[in-house]
Design an enzyme around this catalytic site. Sequence first.
Site, short mmCIF file in Angstrom:
data_model
loop_
_atom_site.label_atom_id
_atom_site.label_comp_id
_atom_site.label_asym_id
_atom_site.label_seq_id
_atom_site.Cartn_x
_atom_site.Cartn_y
_atom_site.Cartn_z
N LYS A 94 0.82 -1.22 0.00
CA LYS A 94 0.00 0.00 0.00
C LYS A 94 0.85 1.27 0.00
O LYS A 94 0.47 2.28 -0.57
CB LYS A 94 -0.93 0.00 1.22
CG LYS A 94 -1.97 -1.12 1.22
CD LYS A 94 -3.10 -0.82 0.27
CE LYS A 94 -4.14 -1.94 0.25
NZ LYS A 94 -5.13 -1.77 -0.81
N GLU B 229 -9.70 6.42 2.83
CA GLU B 229 -10.59 5.41 3.39
C GLU B 229 -9.74 4.20 3.75
O GLU B 229 -8.66 4.01 3.17
CB GLU B 229 -11.66 5.00 2.37
CG GLU B 229 -11.25 3.89 1.38
CD GLU B 229 -10.15 4.31 0.40
OE1 GLU B 229 -9.91 5.51 0.23
OE2 GLU B 229 -9.50 3.40 -0.17
N SER C 72 1.70 -9.84 -0.81
CA SER C 72 1.40 -8.41 -0.81
C SER C 72 1.59 -7.75 0.55
O SER C 72 1.75 -6.54 0.64
CB SER C 72 -0.03 -8.18 -1.30
OG SER C 72 -0.94 -8.95 -0.55
C1 LIG Z 1 -1.60 -7.03 2.30
C2 LIG Z 1 -2.75 -6.66 1.43
N1 LIG Z 1 -2.89 -7.31 0.24
C3 LIG Z 1 -3.91 -7.03 -0.58
C4 LIG Z 1 -4.87 -6.08 -0.26
C5 LIG Z 1 -6.01 -5.85 -1.20
O1 LIG Z 1 -5.94 -4.63 -1.88
P1 LIG Z 1 -5.52 -4.57 -3.40
O2 LIG Z 1 -6.36 -5.54 -4.14
O3 LIG Z 1 -5.78 -3.15 -3.79
O4 LIG Z 1 -4.09 -4.90 -3.50
C6 LIG Z 1 -4.76 -5.37 0.95
C7 LIG Z 1 -5.75 -4.34 1.33
O5 LIG Z 1 -5.86 -3.89 2.44
C8 LIG Z 1 -3.67 -5.67 1.80
O6 LIG Z 1 -3.51 -5.03 2.98
#
Ligand SMILES: Cc1ncc(COP(=O)(O)O)c(C=O)c1O
Lengths: 263, 403
Positions: B97, B119, B385
């Site tokens: 993020k 948000e 992620s």
């Molecule tokens: C670690 C992590 N992966 C994935 C996501 C999902 O968001 P996005 O699809 O925008 O990557 C989030 C959202 O809070 C997250 O914290």
Amino acid sequence: MTRFAATFAKPRPALVTFITAGDGDTAANLDALVAGGADVIELGMPFTDPMADGPAIQAANLRSLAKGTTTADTFAMAAAFRKRHPDTPLVLMGYANPMTIRGADWFAAECAKAGVDGVICVDIPSEEDAEIGPALRAAGVDLIRLATPTTDAARLPDVLNGAGGFLYYVSVAGITGLQQAAQASIEDAVARLKAATDLPVAVGFGVRTPEQAAQIAKVADGVVVGSAFIDIIAEHGDAAAPHVEAFTRTLADAIHGAKEIAA
Amino acid sequence: MTDLPNSFRTGPDERGHFGQFGGRYVAETLMPLILDLERHYRAAQADPAFKAEFDYLLKHYVGRPSPLWFAERLTDHLGGAKIYLKREDLNHTGAHKINNCIGQILLAKRMGKTKIIAETGAGQHGVATATVAALFGLPCTIFMGAVDVARQQPNVFRMKLLGAEVVAVESGAKTLKDAMNEALRHWVANVHDTFYIIGTVAGPHPYPELVRDFQSVIGDEAKAQILEAEGRLPDMLIAPVGGGSNAIGLFHPFLDDESVEIVGVEAAGEGLDGKHAASLAGGRPGILHGNKTYLLQDEDGQITEAHSISAGLDYPGIGPEHSWLHEIGRVRYEPVTDAEALASFQKLTKLEGIIPALESAHAIAAAERIAPTLGKDKVMIVNCSGRGDKDIFTVADALGVEL
Ligand SMILES: Cc1ncc(COP(=O)(O)O)c(C=O)c1O
């Protein structure tokens, strides 16, 4: 002559009122609005995510949906209103998703069938007109556009292109139900808009009292009042109609006489 | 499939559309502002100093490049394709993020905005936004559903420590979509001085494009890293999809590499027959939060509540570029349930010593499903992620462990 044209041809400013379909006894409240002297009715189509609305209208949307109000119900209320009140212009106001989910052509045809004169779609700006504008115009339903304090001179022609019915001036950059804009800024804006269009200009957002409404009615063709009605319905529930009618009458008296007092 | 484009990387068009998706479905009050944002973004793109500052902050503040880790024990355990993990969990604040937040706060600065809003669902984007706001000395307000405030107390406290004001949103279902509604409402009333840092590749154009561009550092790095490690492109990419920002960040640089199969993972919650958050598998196109995309909704177009054990995937929509990639078939989207993600959360932790975010565990679960069906000569990159420290209470609860 369309119902809008006939209404705004009268030599007095118009009272435009908003309530949410399915919140309280909608048929009784609609009748009360007309009996109290409302000139144009805006009927809100409830939506789960009313992004441009303040707490009062948000709550009205959720109350209506909690009771199970469907799009078919809203159209049925509109059609029944049209039977009872052949001359009062009726506007559906709401958000893009419920209006376009079955296709804009379907929505426009239902509007025409129910005797709806105009549509306000909060989250379809002129840039996305193709989403709903052509279908409405083809069905003979006016697309009522919004102008705001952030609508600059360069954008205004785009906003007016394809607009019908009347132009709705949102007098505050914000959501419904908050504070009112300064009278001077409203007067400037209305003058600017009227120089750019022949459409009547109605002013709304933040108008709650007959005094405020009368001030605005001195310069505008119409004054829109919404959240104040929603508050009455929230307080009185299914028994709100007499209160709605009484409040409508105080607003109508203030607005209809405003230009004479000024003159 | 007719009319496939020559490149999958040229979108959106000048009106912000990816095929039929995307666009600018906002109230008139916001329209001039997002046009202004687009102008400033175009100027920033053309300004080498903007990129230099972005790169500097990613390297020295975020800690990039993030490693590409060959997960050998997981690979051996599954007995199929070689699995590499892109370690976004090692970034400052523990997820991808922050990449986007750095980019957007630099834009805010360029535009002369003095206040920041965002948000958040789980609080990851809120923490990342509060972090960059602290770094740049700007006041920051985070909108968070009241239900999420209650179940994500550690992140709420983090945001407050970072100096942010956290507004508990009491409207609607009191979760992420309501937080986004409230952020939009606040923005409409404060457009003159406030910049809205949207946390994923959703919202009105140009947000889906600029968030993607800021997150594409993930895929750019991964490409260079896999070429160095394996001397060739991977056979498959896998990433979890909430709004879709980490996924598009990994995918976008590979979209035109035909040999690379691409899989996005949607949260299937209790299963596609029950409560879930799989907008592509269980939704249909509609308009919400400024863009047209696949949404969970009923036949009247009322938005329905999403459910996932992972708060970051618990959203009834998906970024418009993913809707487009789904419709043209360039990316395949697969569902993974809460139970599968929970199992993979534990498996990765035990086998690799890496506690993944529950969001990331969805991608690991898909890898576990797919890797054994591929030969040992195949190579896949899975986007880790974020890190899972934020999720230990949720996981303990699901496993019936009292902390
Ligand atoms: C670690 C992590 N992966 C994935 C996501 C999902 O968001 P996005 O699809 O925008 O990557 C989030 C959202 O809070 C997250 O914290």
